[in-house]
Design an enzyme around this catalytic site. Structure first.
Site, short mmCIF file in Angstrom:
data_model
loop_
_atom_site.label_atom_id
_atom_site.label_comp_id
_atom_site.label_asym_id
_atom_site.label_seq_id
_atom_site.Cartn_x
_atom_site.Cartn_y
_atom_site.Cartn_z
N THR A 190 -8.72 37.26 -45.37
CA THR A 190 -7.74 36.77 -46.32
C THR A 190 -7.04 35.53 -45.77
OG1 THR A 190 -7.38 39.01 -47.13
CG2 THR A 190 -5.71 37.37 -47.69
N ASN A 245 -6.42 14.88 -24.85
CA ASN A 245 -5.16 15.62 -24.85
C ASN A 245 -4.40 15.53 -23.54
OD1 ASN A 245 -7.48 17.29 -24.04
ND2 ASN A 245 -5.95 18.85 -23.62
N GLN A 263 -5.20 15.47 -31.35
CA GLN A 263 -4.14 14.62 -30.81
C GLN A 263 -4.03 13.28 -31.54
OE1 GLN A 263 -1.93 15.64 -28.74
NE2 GLN A 263 -2.88 17.53 -28.01
N CYS A 319 -3.56 24.52 -22.21
CA CYS A 319 -4.68 25.46 -22.37
C CYS A 319 -5.34 25.82 -21.05
CB CYS A 319 -5.72 24.86 -23.32
SG CYS A 319 -5.11 24.66 -25.00
#
Length: 375
Positions: A233, A148, A177, A320
């Site tokens: 859910t 990345n 990526q 990140c």
């Protein structure tokens, strides 16, 4: 604005957004409910699952579980596989340049008695020969398809050969990526993770593809959603949006790849002309969607800020980790010097990127290198 940070995130595809709104507004039932409205929601969820597997050619070999993104997918794959197969061994292999969601997941298992083993990089990607040297007792190898930060492409065939020769060691491929960008096959991987927002879907969507018959220990206790692998859910609209974005990205994958290669070559040529000011970190196997270079006489963070002030968006390191530090551990793992690793700039292309964007970036870089004080 010139946006060249698509490896961090991209715009939502209009078609995928339209698909999301259709489901979110008109088919918002709980797919686990046993009534007509629930069945209708489940029909869209099943279609999304089927589409993802068909687009990637994995319908016969893998199951698809929808999650919140690649970070959750990597956590589930690594921790779920470790818990399920710890009787086979305790060693977990990972590339030295993996995404933080992989590295930190593997390292967190050390306190449970597992043995993390970092695989060095060669040509920017995990070294297949080093995998073989660390095979004893390994139950999982975690390796990315495309880095990345640098765009280095891994030798997936070598990883698959390793997997075949070591049947007790599962293989996780982080394809975040690569999905929707490069024509790679993942059929021989046990686990494949990716995020939706890199390919035109919404943030908070992603998937983990799991080889049929492979059972992971779930991370979240709760109901039996996603075949008991991921309680909670399911975001049906998000899953459907992801599937439509993936389908769209693969429908014009070859033409987008050819166009992006031209953009990469144009930027590469322009950066080479800035002799003595930058060092390009390219590799024998290189994705044209990402180009990484270090500034040799300027603070990369200052240059990135200067570009932003001119309306040009790039990044200094992975989104990140950019809030934490500016040094690239990926470049360090490649053998880059301290100053180079501390001053990287990443440019990453998307479907809407153009030659005008590249020329605008090069012109702005030239101005900033003249204006900004050298270090």
């Amino acid at each position: 604005m010139i946006y060249l940070d698509h490896a961090a995130t991209g715009a939502v595809s209009p078609a995928a957004l339209s698909a999301y709104l259709e489901v979110a507004q008109n088919h918002w039932g709980n797919p686990s409910s046993i009534h007509a409205f629930g069945y209708e929601a489940k029909r869209y969820l099943d279609k999304a699952r089927k589409t993802v597997l068909e687009v990637l050619g994995l319908s016969r070999t893998h199951d698809c579980y929808f999650l919140s993104g690649a970070s959750e997918a990597n956590n589930l794959a690594i921790k779920g596989a470790a818990a399920s197969f710890k009787s086979r061994g305790r060693k977990i292999l990972y590339g030295a340049g993996e995404h933080p969601s992989v590295i930190n997941s593997v390292l967190s298992l050390a306190k449970e008695g597992f043995e993390p083993a970092s695989i060095p990089l060669i040509g920017g990607a995990p070294d297949p020969d080093a995998l073989k040297l660390n095979k004893e007792g390994a139950i999982l190898a975690c390796l990315m398809a495309v880095n990345n930060e640098t765009g280095a492409v891994s030798d997936l065939d070598a990883f698959y050969s390793f997997r075949l020769a070591n049947p007790k060691c599962l293989l996780l491929i982080d394809a975040t990526q690569a999905i929707g960008k490069l024509p790679l096959s993942y059929r021989q991987a046990d686990l494949i993770s990716f995020s939706g927002h890199k390919i035109g879907a919404l943030k908070g969507s992603g998937a983990l593809l799991v080889k049929k018959g492979l059972r992971l220990t779930p991370l979240i206790d709760g109901g039996e959603q996603e075949s008991g692998v991921r309680a909670g859910t399911v975001n049906v609209a998000g899953a459907y949006c992801l599937a439509m974005a993936l389908k769209e990205s693969h429908s014009d994958l070859k033409s987008n790849l050819a166009k992006t290669q031209r953009l990469y070559d144009l930027l590469h040529q322009g950066l080479r002309a800035m002799d003595g000011l930058v060092k390009i970190h390219d590799h024998p196997r290189q994705s044209p969607y990402v180009i990484c270079f270090s500034t040799l006489h300027h603070k990369a963070s200052v240059i990135v800020e200067g570009l932003s002030n001119k309306g040009i968006m790039v990044s200094s390191v992975s989104a990140c980790s950019s809030k934490k530090e500016n040094t690239s551990y990926v470049l360090e793992a490649e053998g880059a010097g301290k100053e180079e690793a501390a001053n990287p700039i990443r440019v990453s292309f998307g479907k809407g990127s153009s030659e005008e964007d590249v020329r605008g970036l090069l012109a702005a870089l030239g101005q900033l290198f003249n204006e900004v004080k050298k270090i």
